[in-house]
Design an enzyme around this catalytic site. Structure first.
Site, PDB file in Angstrom:
ATOM      1  N   SER A 139       0.853  -1.205   0.000  1.00 51.17           N
ATOM      2  CA  SER A 139       0.000   0.000   0.000  1.00 51.17           C
ATOM      3  C   SER A 139       0.876   1.238   0.000  1.00 51.17           C
ATOM      4  O   SER A 139       2.000   1.220   0.517  1.00 51.17           O
ATOM      5  CB  SER A 139      -0.875   0.026   1.257  1.00 51.17           C
ATOM      6  N   TYR A 152      -1.625   0.121  10.860  1.00 49.04           N
ATOM      7  CA  TYR A 152      -1.887  -0.350   9.488  1.00 49.04           C
ATOM      8  C   TYR A 152      -0.710   0.032   8.578  1.00 49.04           C
ATOM      9  O   TYR A 152      -0.199  -0.800   7.818  1.00 49.04           O
ATOM     10  CB  TYR A 152      -3.199   0.225   8.943  1.00 49.04           C
TER      11      TYR A 152
HETATM   12  P1  NDP Z   1     -11.708  -5.830   0.867  1.00 51.90           P
HETATM   13  O1  NDP Z   1     -12.159  -5.654   2.274  1.00 51.90           O
HETATM   14  O2  NDP Z   1     -12.711  -5.637  -0.213  1.00 51.90           O
HETATM   15  O3  NDP Z   1     -11.027  -7.250   0.680  1.00 51.90           O
HETATM   16  C1  NDP Z   1     -10.165  -7.776   1.651  1.00 51.90           C
HETATM   17  C2  NDP Z   1     -10.046  -9.253   1.419  1.00 51.90           C
HETATM   18  O4  NDP Z   1      -9.132  -9.802   2.373  1.00 51.90           O
HETATM   19  C3  NDP Z   1     -11.386  -9.957   1.632  1.00 51.90           C
HETATM   20  O5  NDP Z   1     -11.481 -11.020   0.743  1.00 51.90           O
HETATM   21  C4  NDP Z   1     -11.239 -10.454   3.051  1.00 51.90           C
HETATM   22  O6  NDP Z   1     -12.037 -11.560   3.397  1.00 51.90           O
HETATM   23  C5  NDP Z   1      -9.784 -10.865   3.022  1.00 51.90           C
HETATM   24  N1  NDP Z   1      -9.282 -11.128   4.351  1.00 51.90           N
HETATM   25  C6  NDP Z   1      -9.178 -10.305   5.399  1.00 51.90           C
HETATM   26  N2  NDP Z   1      -8.690 -10.944   6.465  1.00 51.90           N
HETATM   27  C7  NDP Z   1      -8.501 -12.229   6.075  1.00 51.90           C
HETATM   28  C8  NDP Z   1      -8.033 -13.386   6.717  1.00 51.90           C
HETATM   29  N3  NDP Z   1      -7.652 -13.364   7.999  1.00 51.90           N
HETATM   30  N4  NDP Z   1      -7.949 -14.539   6.022  1.00 51.90           N
HETATM   31  C9  NDP Z   1      -8.330 -14.581   4.722  1.00 51.90           C
HETATM   32  N5  NDP Z   1      -8.798 -13.520   4.067  1.00 51.90           N
HETATM   33  C10 NDP Z   1      -8.882 -12.357   4.733  1.00 51.90           C
HETATM   34  O7  NDP Z   1     -10.502  -4.805   0.695  1.00 51.90           O
HETATM   35  P2  NDP Z   1      -9.435  -4.627  -0.488  1.00 51.90           P
HETATM   36  O8  NDP Z   1      -9.772  -5.448  -1.645  1.00 51.90           O
HETATM   37  O9  NDP Z   1      -9.294  -3.174  -0.668  1.00 51.90           O
HETATM   38  O10 NDP Z   1      -8.127  -5.162   0.233  1.00 51.90           O
HETATM   39  C11 NDP Z   1      -7.260  -6.107  -0.359  1.00 51.90           C
HETATM   40  C12 NDP Z   1      -5.831  -5.744  -0.012  1.00 51.90           C
HETATM   41  O11 NDP Z   1      -5.533  -4.480  -0.583  1.00 51.90           O
HETATM   42  C13 NDP Z   1      -5.550  -5.599   1.478  1.00 51.90           C
HETATM   43  O12 NDP Z   1      -4.298  -6.193   1.754  1.00 51.90           O
HETATM   44  C14 NDP Z   1      -5.482  -4.089   1.690  1.00 51.90           C
HETATM   45  O13 NDP Z   1      -4.685  -3.742   2.768  1.00 51.90           O
HETATM   46  C15 NDP Z   1      -4.881  -3.674   0.361  1.00 51.90           C
HETATM   47  N6  NDP Z   1      -5.063  -2.288  -0.011  1.00 51.90           N
HETATM   48  C16 NDP Z   1      -6.318  -1.746  -0.137  1.00 51.90           C
HETATM   49  C17 NDP Z   1      -6.451  -0.429  -0.516  1.00 51.90           C
HETATM   50  C18 NDP Z   1      -7.783   0.245  -0.616  1.00 51.90           C
HETATM   51  O14 NDP Z   1      -7.823   1.493  -0.637  1.00 51.90           O
HETATM   52  N7  NDP Z   1      -8.880  -0.474  -0.721  1.00 51.90           N
HETATM   53  C19 NDP Z   1      -5.274   0.396  -0.826  1.00 51.90           C
HETATM   54  C20 NDP Z   1      -4.009  -0.275  -0.629  1.00 51.90           C
HETATM   55  C21 NDP Z   1      -3.925  -1.572  -0.253  1.00 51.90           C
HETATM   56  P3  NDP Z   1     -13.516 -11.418   4.028  1.00 51.90           P
HETATM   57  O15 NDP Z   1     -14.409 -11.166   2.858  1.00 51.90           O
HETATM   58  O16 NDP Z   1     -13.716 -12.725   4.695  1.00 51.90           O
HETATM   59  O17 NDP Z   1     -13.472 -10.267   4.985  1.00 51.90           O
HETATM   60  C1  8X3 Z   2      -5.091   1.473   1.770  1.00 53.77           C
HETATM   61  C2  8X3 Z   2      -4.844   2.851   1.303  1.00 53.77           C
HETATM   62  O1  8X3 Z   2      -4.440   5.221   2.092  1.00 53.77           O
HETATM   63  O2  8X3 Z   2      -6.404   4.051   2.953  1.00 53.77           O
HETATM   64  O3  8X3 Z   2      -3.905   0.840   2.080  1.00 53.77           O
HETATM   65  O4  8X3 Z   2      -4.208   3.468   3.706  1.00 53.77           O
HETATM   66  S1  8X3 Z   2      -4.986   3.936   2.587  1.00 53.77           S
END
Ligand code: NDP
Ligand code: 8X3
Length: 251
Positions: A139, A152
């Site tokens: 991220s 985070y």
């Molecule tokens: P979502 O919440 O839409 O998706 C997160 C996914 O991770 C879901 O499938 C969730 O499962 C799964 N997850 C969380 N905890 C676990 C666990 N313990 N075991 C297995 N699966 C798990 O968010 P995003 O798609 O945005 O997030 C995906 C990745 O992207 C993350 O690592 C996040 O930190 C990163 N990210 C996101 C950004 C954003 O702005 N959205 C920006 C930068 C990075 P479940 O459905 O069961 O909760």
């Molecule tokens: C997710 C992006 O800026 O919300 O990692 O932390 S931010």
């Protein structure tokens, strides 16, 4: 033989988009996550698109179950070409001195230890075959802390270091290692961060056109499909009106 991708956290957002985009790009897809129903829906959607998928239901924090799940893979699904370490989350936006211990543990256990578990389980096979690609979803939050981001941001800084470490450790192989660092992506991320407060979550994406899961999945597929001598080591992907993790211009 079609290549195989494994995506963690495929039940929503970026992970779900990666499963669909890799499928469209001709991969067989192992979709993993905690919610069996959501994985079944995705598997059906992939099948409709003519994509073969295999579902593994486990929480990346449960090391034993993760190991058993990987061991349970049928012979013709074992040679994983691409691992997308995507499962992750943010919980809370409180100042560090007011943070919730449980939220901290969950973020560390998922974003750092879960990612390490999957790496440890899958990469030895890649090393043995001298073939593979690891794509970690880091991220922009890992580049610099922002207000309330404290733990985070630290987990995503750890993802950067862990990704760099792996890249160094496999530099004598043909394996490539990528850290994709998204900015603001509209997914369930903020709903999770604010413990289901939908209004607060929706406000995060107001006044700016955020990225989508598809935008990040496109980058992941690009990295995996780059010529063999090209290693996309790290990519920072921001929304156009986002200057950094903490500078977002809303109109
Ligand atoms: P979502 O919440 O839409 O998706 C997160 C996914 O991770 C879901 O499938 C969730 O499962 C799964 N997850 C969380 N905890 C676990 C666990 N313990 N075991 C297995 N699966 C798990 O968010 P995003 O798609 O945005 O997030 C995906 C990745 O992207 C993350 O690592 C996040 O930190 C990163 N990210 C996101 C950004 C954003 O702005 N959205 C920006 C930068 C990075 P479940 O459905 O069961 O909760
Ligand atoms: C997710 C992006 O800026 O919300 O990692 O932390 S931010």
């Amino acid at each position: 033989m079609k290549k195989i991708v494994m995506v963690t956290g495929a039940t929503s957002g970026i992970g779900r988009a990666c499963a669909l985009k890799f499928g469209k790009a001709g991969y067989r897809v192992i979709i993993t996550g905690r919610r069996a129903d959501a994985l079944a829906d995705l598997s059906a959607e992939l099948a409709d698109a003519g994509v073969e998928s295999l579902v593994l239901v486990f929480d990346v924090r449960d090391r034993k179950l993760a190991e058993m799940s990987v061991r349970s893979l049928p012979q013709d699904w074992r040679e994983i070409d691409v691992l997308v370490n995507n499962a992750g989350l943010a919980l809370g936006l409180e100042p560090e001195y007011e943070g919730d211990f449980e939220d901290w543990d969950t973020m560390v256990d998922t974003n750092i230890k879960g990612l390490l578990t999957m790496t440890r389980l899958i990469v030895p096979g890649m090393v043995k075959r001298n073939r593979g690609q690891v794509i970690n979803i880091g991220s922009v939050a890992g580049d610099a802390a922002y207000a309330g981001g404290n733990v985070y941001c630290a987990t995503k800084a750890a993802v950067k270091t862990i990704t760099d470490g792996l890249r160094i450790d496999v530099a004598d192989t043909a394996i490539r290692v990528t850290n994709i660092k998204p900015g603001l992506v509209e997914t369930n991320f903020s709903r999770t961060r604010f413990h289901g407060d939908i209004e607060r979550a929706d406000n995060v994406y107001k006044g700016i056109k955020p990225l989508t899961g598809d935008d990040i999945a496109d980058v992941a597929v690009y990295a995996a499909e780059a010529p063999a001598h090209v290693q996309i080591a790290e990519v920072l992907v921001l929304a156009t009106h986002q200057g950094s993790g903490s500078v977002i211009v809303r109109k």
